[in-house]
Design a protein around this motif. Structure first.
Motif, PDB file in Angstrom:
ATOM      1  N   PHE A  50       0.828  -1.209   0.000  1.00 20.71           N
ATOM      2  CA  PHE A  50       0.000   0.000   0.000  1.00 20.71           C
ATOM      3  C   PHE A  50       0.862   1.259   0.000  1.00 20.71           C
ATOM      4  O   PHE A  50       0.532   2.238  -0.669  1.00 20.71           O
ATOM      5  N   VAL A  51       1.968   1.244   0.731  1.00 16.29           N
ATOM      6  CA  VAL A  51       2.887   2.385   0.713  1.00 16.29           C
ATOM      7  C   VAL A  51       3.465   2.563  -0.693  1.00 16.29           C
ATOM      8  O   VAL A  51       3.564   3.693  -1.198  1.00 16.29           O
ATOM      9  N   SER A  52       3.799   1.461  -1.330  1.00 16.47           N
ATOM     10  CA  SER A  52       4.334   1.525  -2.694  1.00 16.47           C
ATOM     11  C   SER A  52       3.294   2.078  -3.667  1.00 16.47           C
ATOM     12  O   SER A  52       3.596   2.937  -4.502  1.00 16.47           O
ATOM     13  N   TRP A  53       2.062   1.574  -3.583  1.00 20.74           N
ATOM     14  CA  TRP A  53       0.988   2.087  -4.440  1.00 20.74           C
ATOM     15  C   TRP A  53       0.721   3.565  -4.156  1.00 20.74           C
ATOM     16  O   TRP A  53       0.440   4.341  -5.076  1.00 20.74           O
ATOM     17  N   LEU A  54       0.795   3.941  -2.897  1.00 20.12           N
ATOM     18  CA  LEU A  54       0.612   5.343  -2.531  1.00 20.12           C
ATOM     19  C   LEU A  54       1.676   6.213  -3.189  1.00 20.12           C
ATOM     20  O   LEU A  54       1.368   7.255  -3.779  1.00 20.12           O
ATOM     21  N   GLY A  55       2.925   5.780  -3.117  1.00 19.23           N
ATOM     22  CA  GLY A  55       4.012   6.512  -3.774  1.00 19.23           C
ATOM     23  C   GLY A  55       3.800   6.599  -5.271  1.00 19.23           C
ATOM     24  O   GLY A  55       3.977   7.655  -5.881  1.00 19.23           O
ATOM     25  N   LEU A  58       1.091   9.101  -6.057  1.00 26.26           N
ATOM     26  CA  LEU A  58       1.587  10.477  -5.925  1.00 26.26           C
ATOM     27  C   LEU A  58       2.422  10.889  -7.133  1.00 26.26           C
ATOM     28  O   LEU A  58       2.283  11.997  -7.647  1.00 26.26           O
ATOM     29  N   VAL A  59       3.279   9.982  -7.593  1.00 29.09           N
ATOM     30  CA  VAL A  59       4.148  10.277  -8.730  1.00 29.09           C
ATOM     31  C   VAL A  59       3.328  10.530  -9.997  1.00 29.09           C
ATOM     32  O   VAL A  59       3.602  11.479 -10.741  1.00 29.09           O
ATOM     33  N   ILE A  60       2.313   9.706 -10.240  1.00 28.84           N
ATOM     34  CA  ILE A  60       1.519   9.880 -11.463  1.00 28.84           C
ATOM     35  C   ILE A  60       0.320  10.818 -11.242  1.00 28.84           C
ATOM     36  O   ILE A  60      -0.467  11.031 -12.158  1.00 28.84           O
ATOM     37  N   ARG A  61       0.196  11.330 -10.035  1.00 33.14           N
ATOM     38  CA  ARG A  61      -0.886  12.259  -9.672  1.00 33.14           C
ATOM     39  C   ARG A  61      -2.275  11.664  -9.902  1.00 33.14           C
ATOM     40  O   ARG A  61      -3.152  12.299 -10.481  1.00 33.14           O
ATOM     41  N   SER A  62      -2.437  10.445  -9.437  1.00 34.32           N
ATOM     42  CA  SER A  62      -3.728   9.776  -9.533  1.00 34.32           C
ATOM     43  C   SER A  62      -4.367   9.790  -8.148  1.00 34.32           C
ATOM     44  O   SER A  62      -4.032   8.979  -7.286  1.00 34.32           O
ATOM     45  N   PRO A  64      -7.408   8.976  -7.068  1.00 30.78           N
ATOM     46  CA  PRO A  64      -8.085   7.759  -6.586  1.00 30.78           C
ATOM     47  C   PRO A  64      -7.097   6.735  -6.011  1.00 30.78           C
ATOM     48  O   PRO A  64      -7.361   6.133  -4.970  1.00 30.78           O
ATOM     49  N   ILE A  65      -5.956   6.549  -6.660  1.00 29.59           N
ATOM     50  CA  ILE A  65      -4.947   5.619  -6.144  1.00 29.59           C
ATOM     51  C   ILE A  65      -4.436   6.103  -4.798  1.00 29.59           C
ATOM     52  O   ILE A  65      -4.299   5.324  -3.848  1.00 29.59           O
ATOM     53  N   VAL A  66      -4.173   7.387  -4.685  1.00 31.88           N
ATOM     54  CA  VAL A  66      -3.666   7.957  -3.431  1.00 31.88           C
ATOM     55  C   VAL A  66      -4.696   7.780  -2.313  1.00 31.88           C
ATOM     56  O   VAL A  66      -4.383   7.255  -1.233  1.00 31.88           O
ATOM     57  N   ILE A  67      -5.920   8.202  -2.561  1.00 29.52           N
ATOM     58  CA  ILE A  67      -6.949   8.171  -1.516  1.00 29.52           C
ATOM     59  C   ILE A  67      -7.228   6.748  -1.040  1.00 29.52           C
ATOM     60  O   ILE A  67      -7.242   6.478   0.167  1.00 29.52           O
ATOM     61  N   PHE A  68      -7.434   5.825  -1.983  1.00 37.13           N
ATOM     62  CA  PHE A  68      -7.769   4.467  -1.569  1.00 37.13           C
ATOM     63  C   PHE A  68      -6.603   3.773  -0.881  1.00 37.13           C
ATOM     64  O   PHE A  68      -6.804   2.970   0.035  1.00 37.13           O
ATOM     65  N   ASN A  69      -5.375   4.083  -1.267  1.00 35.78           N
ATOM     66  CA  ASN A  69      -4.243   3.441  -0.605  1.00 35.78           C
ATOM     67  C   ASN A  69      -3.951   4.045   0.756  1.00 35.78           C
ATOM     68  O   ASN A  69      -3.462   3.351   1.648  1.00 35.78           O
ATOM     69  N   VAL A  70      -4.276   5.308   0.953  1.00 30.96           N
ATOM     70  CA  VAL A  70      -4.206   5.882   2.300  1.00 30.96           C
ATOM     71  C   VAL A  70      -5.222   5.181   3.198  1.00 30.96           C
ATOM     72  O   VAL A  70      -4.902   4.796   4.336  1.00 30.96           O
TER      73      VAL A  70
END
Length: 94
Positions: A50-55, A58-62, A64-70
């Motif tokens: 989840f930390v990896s997906w969060l990173g 953030l890098v691709i500025r997505s 939905p990916i950021v919010i759900f992985n948080v």
């Protein structure tokens, strides 16, 4: 015609399913206090994922990916906390 909206809906649906799958485990562990059957190693590994997906999000500025992985990281963190809190203390070898 662009498919951006469909891709976003698919990502949000996947995020809702993933996050939603953790909620019953958190509720059960919180309510019952029973975590013996929960694998600590699995939750450590999934938390790293989840930390990896969060990173990545953030890098691709997505967002939905950021919010759900948080959210997923928070839920898996609660399960890990409950698991570690209820773990019996280790005995020291003589």
């Amino acid at each position: 015609m662009t498919w951006d909206w469909a891709i976003s809906v698919l990502g949000i649906l996947a995020g809702l399913c993933t996050t939603g799958s953790f909620v019953p485990q958190v509720v059960k562990a919180w309510r019952d206090g029973e975590t013996r059957a929960i694998s600590t190693r699995m939750y450590v590994i999934i938390s790293v994922a989840f930390v990896s997906w969060l990173g990545y999000g953030l890098v691709i500025r997505s967002w939905p990916i950021v919010i759900f992985n948080v959210l997923n990281l928070g839920l898996s963190g609660v399960i890990l906390f409950l698991k570690l809190r209820s773990a019996p203390p280790r005995r020291k070898e003589a």
